[in-house]
Design an enzyme around this catalytic site. Structure first.
Site, PDB file in Angstrom:
ATOM      1  N   GLU A 118       9.455   1.449  11.026  1.00  0.00           N
ATOM      2  CA  GLU A 118      10.468   2.489  10.829  1.00  0.00           C
ATOM      3  C   GLU A 118       9.732   3.819  10.887  1.00  0.00           C
ATOM      4  OE1 GLU A 118      12.491   1.352   7.167  1.00  0.00           O
ATOM      5  OE2 GLU A 118      13.730  -0.030   8.307  1.00  0.00           O
ATOM      6  N   CYS A 163      13.594  11.113   6.788  1.00  0.00           N
ATOM      7  CA  CYS A 163      13.439  10.721   8.195  1.00  0.00           C
ATOM      8  C   CYS A 163      14.735  10.902   8.967  1.00  0.00           C
ATOM      9  CB  CYS A 163      12.977   9.280   8.283  1.00  0.00           C
ATOM     10  SG  CYS A 163      14.077   8.151   7.409  1.00  0.00           S
ATOM     11  N   LYS A 217       0.885  -1.180   0.000  1.00  0.00           N
ATOM     12  CA  LYS A 217       0.000   0.000   0.000  1.00  0.00           C
ATOM     13  C   LYS A 217       0.916   1.222   0.000  1.00  0.00           C
ATOM     14  CE  LYS A 217      -1.897   2.972   1.925  1.00  0.00           C
ATOM     15  NZ  LYS A 217      -1.718   4.413   1.532  1.00  0.00           N
ATOM     16  N   GLU A 269       8.600  16.519  15.250  1.00  0.00           N
ATOM     17  CA  GLU A 269       9.088  16.341  13.884  1.00  0.00           C
ATOM     18  C   GLU A 269       8.293  17.249  12.934  1.00  0.00           C
ATOM     19  OE1 GLU A 269       8.037  12.726  11.664  1.00  0.00           O
ATOM     20  OE2 GLU A 269      10.152  12.538  11.151  1.00  0.00           O
TER      21      GLU A 269
HETATM   22  P1  NAD Z   1       2.184   8.430   7.348  1.00  0.00           P
HETATM   23  O1  NAD Z   1       2.319   7.671   8.616  1.00  0.00           O
HETATM   24  O2  NAD Z   1       1.208   9.529   7.287  1.00  0.00           O
HETATM   25  O3  NAD Z   1       1.807   7.456   6.146  1.00  0.00           O
HETATM   26  C1  NAD Z   1       2.601   6.345   5.809  1.00  0.00           C
HETATM   27  C2  NAD Z   1       1.735   5.302   5.150  1.00  0.00           C
HETATM   28  O4  NAD Z   1       0.799   4.806   6.109  1.00  0.00           O
HETATM   29  C3  NAD Z   1       0.924   5.819   3.968  1.00  0.00           C
HETATM   30  O5  NAD Z   1       0.915   4.828   2.960  1.00  0.00           O
HETATM   31  C4  NAD Z   1      -0.448   6.015   4.580  1.00  0.00           C
HETATM   32  O6  NAD Z   1      -1.496   5.947   3.644  1.00  0.00           O
HETATM   33  C5  NAD Z   1      -0.502   4.849   5.533  1.00  0.00           C
HETATM   34  N1  NAD Z   1      -1.482   4.992   6.617  1.00  0.00           N
HETATM   35  C6  NAD Z   1      -1.887   6.135   7.226  1.00  0.00           C
HETATM   36  N2  NAD Z   1      -2.813   5.852   8.180  1.00  0.00           N
HETATM   37  C7  NAD Z   1      -2.979   4.506   8.175  1.00  0.00           C
HETATM   38  C8  NAD Z   1      -3.808   3.610   8.919  1.00  0.00           C
HETATM   39  N3  NAD Z   1      -4.639   4.041   9.866  1.00  0.00           N
HETATM   40  N4  NAD Z   1      -3.712   2.288   8.644  1.00  0.00           N
HETATM   41  C9  NAD Z   1      -2.857   1.827   7.701  1.00  0.00           C
HETATM   42  N5  NAD Z   1      -2.080   2.628   6.948  1.00  0.00           N
HETATM   43  C10 NAD Z   1      -2.130   3.957   7.192  1.00  0.00           C
HETATM   44  O7  NAD Z   1       3.663   8.931   6.982  1.00  0.00           O
HETATM   45  P2  NAD Z   1       4.085   9.855   5.764  1.00  0.00           P
HETATM   46  O8  NAD Z   1       3.593  11.231   6.047  1.00  0.00           O
HETATM   47  O9  NAD Z   1       3.740   9.169   4.502  1.00  0.00           O
HETATM   48  O10 NAD Z   1       5.675   9.817   5.882  1.00  0.00           O
HETATM   49  C11 NAD Z   1       6.410  10.699   6.673  1.00  0.00           C
HETATM   50  C12 NAD Z   1       6.762  10.024   7.987  1.00  0.00           C
HETATM   51  O11 NAD Z   1       7.508   8.853   7.722  1.00  0.00           O
HETATM   52  C13 NAD Z   1       7.656  10.882   8.859  1.00  0.00           C
HETATM   53  O12 NAD Z   1       7.246  10.742  10.199  1.00  0.00           O
HETATM   54  C14 NAD Z   1       9.032  10.252   8.682  1.00  0.00           C
HETATM   55  O13 NAD Z   1       9.936  10.460   9.729  1.00  0.00           O
HETATM   56  C15 NAD Z   1       8.665   8.818   8.539  1.00  0.00           C
HETATM   57  N6  NAD Z   1       9.732   8.077   7.869  1.00  0.00           N
HETATM   58  C16 NAD Z   1      10.486   7.202   8.616  1.00  0.00           C
HETATM   59  C17 NAD Z   1      11.523   6.504   8.004  1.00  0.00           C
HETATM   60  C18 NAD Z   1      12.363   5.535   8.788  1.00  0.00           C
HETATM   61  O14 NAD Z   1      13.092   4.763   8.170  1.00  0.00           O
HETATM   62  N7  NAD Z   1      12.300   5.523  10.098  1.00  0.00           N
HETATM   63  C19 NAD Z   1      11.781   6.696   6.650  1.00  0.00           C
HETATM   64  C20 NAD Z   1      10.988   7.597   5.929  1.00  0.00           C
HETATM   65  C21 NAD Z   1       9.946   8.278   6.549  1.00  0.00           C
END
Ligand code: NAD
Length: 486
Positions: free
Chosen positions: A254, A288, A178, A390
């Site tokens: 992550e 991130c 997804k 963040e």
């Molecule tokens: P997000 O959590 O908003 O979304 C990530 C994914 O989760 C998307 O595909 C979204 O549609 C899905 N999602 C959202 N709500 C959900 C639910 N209730 N059930 C299932 N899936 C759901 O994150 P984002 O805004 O896409 O990405 C940015 C975040 O990702 C930042 O916090 C960043 O630090 C983090 N990040 C972490 C790493 C790492 O390796 N630790 C790497 C990249 C990004």
């Protein structure tokens, strides 16, 4: 208008409901694609296809045969480099120069590295005594976990998605991906590459859609998914963990970060400035691992802030196809609202705005895009929301420190623990401070230098588990002990 569909059981399919959502170009704000939104029916079809594929030719292949196919997937990405590059840049707005050096090559490398490293996985053996003196032999074997639910974010879409799909497939699993609703394109395009490489149908599936009450939630609620691997925000990780607890399913998370950079007065100044600028502004701060809190030893503070200000102001803001652009827009107008709200909070909380703090003037064709200025602040209190939360934008707060102990304490004063970066030419200090910092990934005199064999992940609220190298292979397999009485 482009139409982006799901990829299920080797074919592109539309949503039965006909529901779609708009995908905007972040640099113009214009809609360029209609994306099909998966309902429970599409998610169920994808999970069924993935489950069925576990019993098909994929399961009967040797590790070497699967590896050869995954190499073809990597080669297929590289053969269609321009298409992947265009799709990624259009979805995210990031400069082509960045995506062509990082996102797309790493997307291919993620298949090659894990296709090869899975061949070297060893497991334990124990010879044991038994009362009759004959003994017994214990040995462990690894088996695929089954159907893996992969939920990925928008900041490095192909790179972070294949970081999970590569090892999952190398270990013999099947996946339902997804991708983020902001970045549907490269996950969809990868379906064509999978088919061309000979990946059996049902092994790689993609359901498009949003998170809550949409494809993401339907996937985590589906009882026939065996494990979840997720990259995204900490709050979303908590939600996914709750969903995965039904059926006691493993998760690899992550999550977010609020990463510190520490600059000691004994650093190599030019290298520290260059590395810090990259760590703050690369990908418009939407990394991130990026630095959002910078601590600079007092004798160097004024000079370092001046050098960063000059570097920030030298960034060229522009659309992906502008060859001079070094800073693109944010991924969406919604995300821009969030980042701008922190720009406002910084002003409200008494920050000195070193540079930026607003929205740049853009030519009329780009006026509707998600642009923000690269921004640096000083003088905020340590408990300011801007210093503790963040933001995920091209911005950083800079604060002076005096002693090594103070720097470590400040850097560790966070609920996150993803990464930290330190700059010093003192070898003893480098090792000492690196050992004391509470984060999963520490860089000394570098940033974003990645060897895919190393452990990747965060401590505290930045995640659970590690991926990378043998750690990925451990997550994507079940270890089974076999005891043979001799
Ligand atoms: P997000 O959590 O908003 O979304 C990530 C994914 O989760 C998307 O595909 C979204 O549609 C899905 N999602 C959202 N709500 C959900 C639910 N209730 N059930 C299932 N899936 C759901 O994150 P984002 O805004 O896409 O990405 C940015 C975040 O990702 C930042 O916090 C960043 O630090 C983090 N990040 C972490 C790493 C790492 O390796 N630790 C790497 C990249 C990004």
């Amino acid at each position: 208008m482009q139409e982006i569909k799901h990829f299920i059981d080797g074919a592109y399919v539309a949503s039965a409901s006909g529901r779609t959502f708009d995908k905007l170009d972040p640099s113009t704000g214009e809609v360029f694609a209609k994306v099909h939104e998966a309902g429970e029916a599409e998610v169920d079809a994808a999970v069924r296809a993935a489950r069925a594929a576990l019993k098909g030719p994929w399961a009967r292949m040797s590790v070497a045969e699967r590896g050869a196919i995954l190499h073809k997937v990597a080669d297929g990405i590289l053969a269609r480099f321009e298409e992947f590059l265009a799709a990624e840049c259009r979805d995210t707005g990031k400069p082509r120069s960045l995506a062509s050096h990082i996102d797309i090559p790493r997307g291919a490398a993620n298949f090659k590295v894990f296709a090869d490293s899975v061949k070297n996985v060893a497991a334990e053996t124990f010879e044991m005594d038994t009362p009759d003196g004959a003994g017994a032999l214990n040995y462990a074997v690894r088996r695929p976990r089954g159907v893996i639910g992969v939920i990925s974010p928008w900041n490095l879409p192909l790179l972070l998605m294949t970081w999970k799909v590569g090892p999952a497939l190398a270990c013999g699993n099947t996946v339902v991906v997804k991708p983020s609703e902001e970045t549907p394109s490269t996950a969809a395009l990868l379906g064509e590459v999978m088919n061309a490489a000979g990946v059996p149908k049902g092994v790689y599936n993609v359901v498009q859609g949003l998170g809550g009450n949409s494809a993401g939630e339907f996937l985590t609620a589906h009882p026939d998914v065996d494990a979840f691997t997720f990259t995204g925000e900490t709050g979303t990780g908590e939600t996914i963990m709750r969903a995965a607890s039904r059926g006691v399913r493993p998760v690899s998370l992550e999550l977010g970060g609020k990463n510190a950079g520490i600059v000691f007065a004994d650093c190599d100044l030019d290298k520290a400035v260059e590395g810090t600028l990259r760590s703050v502004f690369a990908n418009s701060g939407q990394v991130c691992l990026g630095t959002e809190r910078l601590y600079v030893q007092r004798p160097l503070f004024e000079a370092f802030v001046a050098r960063l200000k000059a570097g920030a102001e030298a960034l060229v803001i522009g659309a992906p196809d502008d060859p001079k652009a070094t800073l693109g827009p944010l991924v969406s107008l919604t995300h821009r609202e969030k980042v701008l709200s922190y720009y406002q909070q910084a002003r409200d909380q008494g920050a000195t705005v070193v540079t930026g703090g607003g929205v740049p003037d853009m030519p009329s064709a780009l006026a509707g895009g998600a642009w923000v200025q690269p921004t640096l602040w000083t003088d905020l209190p340590d408990d300011s929301s801007v210093v503790t939360e963040e933001i995920f934008g091209p911005c950083c707060h800079i604060r002076p420190f005096d002693s090594e102990e103070e720097a470590v304490a400040l850097a560790n004063d966070t609920r996150y623990g993803l990464s930290a970066t330190l700059w010093t030419e003192n070898l003893g200090r480098a090792h000492r401070v690196a050992g004391q910092l509470e984060a999963g990934i520490i860089w000394v005199n570098s940033w974003f230098l990645r060897d895919l064999r190393t452990a990747f992940g965060g401590s505290k609220q930045s995640g659970i588990g590690r991926e990378g190298g043998v750690h990925s292979l451990e997550f994507y397999t079940e270890l089974k002990n076999i005891c043979v009485k001799l």
